[in-house]
Design a protein around this motif. Structure first.
Motif, PDB file in Angstrom:
ATOM      1  N   GLU A 101       0.813  -1.212   0.000  1.00 49.16           N
ATOM      2  CA  GLU A 101       0.000   0.000   0.000  1.00 49.16           C
ATOM      3  C   GLU A 101       0.847   1.262   0.000  1.00 49.16           C
ATOM      4  O   GLU A 101       0.299   2.374  -0.006  1.00 49.16           O
ATOM      5  CB  GLU A 101      -0.919   0.005   1.223  1.00 49.16           C
ATOM      6  N   ASN A 102       2.181   1.108   0.035  1.00 52.61           N
ATOM      7  CA  ASN A 102       3.079   2.276   0.103  1.00 52.61           C
ATOM      8  C   ASN A 102       2.671   3.212   1.234  1.00 52.61           C
ATOM      9  O   ASN A 102       2.512   4.428   1.042  1.00 52.61           O
ATOM     10  CB  ASN A 102       3.089   3.033  -1.221  1.00 52.61           C
ATOM     11  N   THR A 103       2.487   2.641   2.394  1.00 50.25           N
ATOM     12  CA  THR A 103       2.003   3.408   3.542  1.00 50.25           C
ATOM     13  C   THR A 103       2.863   3.117   4.763  1.00 50.25           C
ATOM     14  O   THR A 103       3.208   1.962   5.025  1.00 50.25           O
ATOM     15  CB  THR A 103       0.535   3.074   3.841  1.00 50.25           C
ATOM     16  N   LEU A 104       3.169   4.181   5.478  1.00 55.45           N
ATOM     17  CA  LEU A 104       3.877   4.104   6.749  1.00 55.45           C
ATOM     18  C   LEU A 104       2.870   4.358   7.852  1.00 55.45           C
ATOM     19  O   LEU A 104       2.012   5.237   7.719  1.00 55.45           O
ATOM     20  CB  LEU A 104       4.992   5.152   6.787  1.00 55.45           C
ATOM     21  N   TYR A 105       2.979   3.591   8.935  1.00 53.28           N
ATOM     22  CA  TYR A 105       2.035   3.727  10.040  1.00 53.28           C
ATOM     23  C   TYR A 105       2.761   4.049  11.340  1.00 53.28           C
ATOM     24  O   TYR A 105       3.926   3.711  11.528  1.00 53.28           O
ATOM     25  CB  TYR A 105       1.251   2.429  10.235  1.00 53.28           C
ATOM     26  N   LEU A 106       2.009   4.671  12.230  1.00 52.24           N
ATOM     27  CA  LEU A 106       2.452   4.833  13.607  1.00 52.24           C
ATOM     28  C   LEU A 106       1.263   4.511  14.497  1.00 52.24           C
ATOM     29  O   LEU A 106       0.308   5.287  14.562  1.00 52.24           O
ATOM     30  CB  LEU A 106       2.970   6.239  13.893  1.00 52.24           C
ATOM     31  N   GLN A 107       1.306   3.355  15.126  1.00 51.45           N
ATOM     32  CA  GLN A 107       0.273   2.975  16.086  1.00 51.45           C
ATOM     33  C   GLN A 107       0.653   3.530  17.441  1.00 51.45           C
ATOM     34  O   GLN A 107       1.719   3.222  17.966  1.00 51.45           O
ATOM     35  CB  GLN A 107       0.142   1.454  16.161  1.00 51.45           C
ATOM     36  N   MET A 108      -0.225   4.350  18.014  1.00 48.78           N
ATOM     37  CA  MET A 108       0.055   5.005  19.283  1.00 48.78           C
ATOM     38  C   MET A 108      -0.958   4.528  20.321  1.00 48.78           C
ATOM     39  O   MET A 108      -2.168   4.626  20.092  1.00 48.78           O
ATOM     40  CB  MET A 108      -0.027   6.516  19.125  1.00 48.78           C
ATOM     41  N   SER A 109      -0.458   4.025  21.418  1.00 51.17           N
ATOM     42  CA  SER A 109      -1.315   3.544  22.497  1.00 51.17           C
ATOM     43  C   SER A 109      -0.896   4.206  23.801  1.00 51.17           C
ATOM     44  O   SER A 109       0.187   4.787  23.895  1.00 51.17           O
ATOM     45  CB  SER A 109      -1.205   2.024  22.621  1.00 51.17           C
ATOM     46  N   SER A 110      -1.772   4.082  24.804  1.00 48.63           N
ATOM     47  CA  SER A 110      -1.499   4.668  26.124  1.00 48.63           C
ATOM     48  C   SER A 110      -1.053   6.123  25.985  1.00 48.63           C
ATOM     49  O   SER A 110      -0.063   6.555  26.577  1.00 48.63           O
ATOM     50  CB  SER A 110      -0.419   3.856  26.852  1.00 48.63           C
ATOM     51  N   LEU A 111      -1.788   6.862  25.194  1.00 49.85           N
ATOM     52  CA  LEU A 111      -1.415   8.241  24.911  1.00 49.85           C
ATOM     53  C   LEU A 111      -1.487   9.099  26.167  1.00 49.85           C
ATOM     54  O   LEU A 111      -2.337   8.899  27.048  1.00 49.85           O
ATOM     55  CB  LEU A 111      -2.307   8.810  23.811  1.00 49.85           C
ATOM     56  N   ARG A 112      -0.570  10.064  26.196  1.00 46.47           N
ATOM     57  CA  ARG A 112      -0.450  10.978  27.325  1.00 46.47           C
ATOM     58  C   ARG A 112      -0.594  12.408  26.845  1.00 46.47           C
ATOM     59  O   ARG A 112      -0.323  12.695  25.670  1.00 46.47           O
ATOM     60  CB  ARG A 112       0.934  10.807  27.971  1.00 46.47           C
ATOM     61  N   PRO A 113      -0.965  13.320  27.720  1.00 46.81           N
ATOM     62  CA  PRO A 113      -1.069  14.726  27.299  1.00 46.81           C
ATOM     63  C   PRO A 113       0.231  15.251  26.679  1.00 46.81           C
ATOM     64  O   PRO A 113       0.183  16.069  25.749  1.00 46.81           O
ATOM     65  CB  PRO A 113      -1.409  15.444  28.603  1.00 46.81           C
ATOM     66  N   GLU A 114       1.363  14.778  27.151  1.00 47.20           N
ATOM     67  CA  GLU A 114       2.629  15.249  26.605  1.00 47.20           C
ATOM     68  C   GLU A 114       2.911  14.722  25.195  1.00 47.20           C
ATOM     69  O   GLU A 114       3.885  15.134  24.561  1.00 47.20           O
ATOM     70  CB  GLU A 114       3.801  14.874  27.532  1.00 47.20           C
TER      71      GLU A 114
END
Length: 126
Positions: free
Chosen positions: A78-91
């Motif tokens: 798919e010519n796609t880069l991903y960033l899976q973000m979990s446990s997100l914080r305000p910072e």
């Protein structure tokens, strides 16, 4: 080379988001791509990087602040880069950018080593 990010938004602390970066025109057989972020009044910083040869991932890198919470990956079909973000914080609140470079032998998180940048997608964690 064109990079187009998507997937940002507003989320509560502890939540998750997945950022996508559609890549076109980047044909380096030896490649490095990364996710960076910039909060208001702060310098742009590396979040995660991924490097490989001939579409095969060889190395992934993470800033200490996101290790164990974020995962960088790519879908070559798919010519796609991903960033899976979990446990997100305000910072983690910032504008997130994907980037690609033609330079090698330089630390993955060196902002100035990247030749191509997307327009950014905003992530807000409250």
């Amino acid at each position: 080379v064109q990079l187009v990010e998507s997937g940002g938004g507003s989320v509560q602390a502890g939540g998750s988001l997945r950022l996508s970066c559609a890549v076109s025109g980047y044909t380096n057989s030896a490649y490095c791509m990364g996710w960076f972020r910039q909060a208001p009044g702060k310098e742009r910083e590396g979040v995660a990087g991924i490097c490989g040869i001939s579409s095969r991932t060889l190395w992934t890198y993470y800033d200490d602040s996101v290790k164990g919470r974020f995962t960088i990956s790519q879908d070559n079909a798919e010519n796609t880069l991903y960033l899976q973000m979990s446990s997100l914080r305000p910072e983690d609140t910032a504008m997130y950018y994907c980037a690609a470079r033609e330079t090698h032998g330089v630390p993955w998180n060196r902002v100035g080593s990247y030749n191509y940048w997307g327009q950014g997608t905003q992530v807000t964690v409250s």
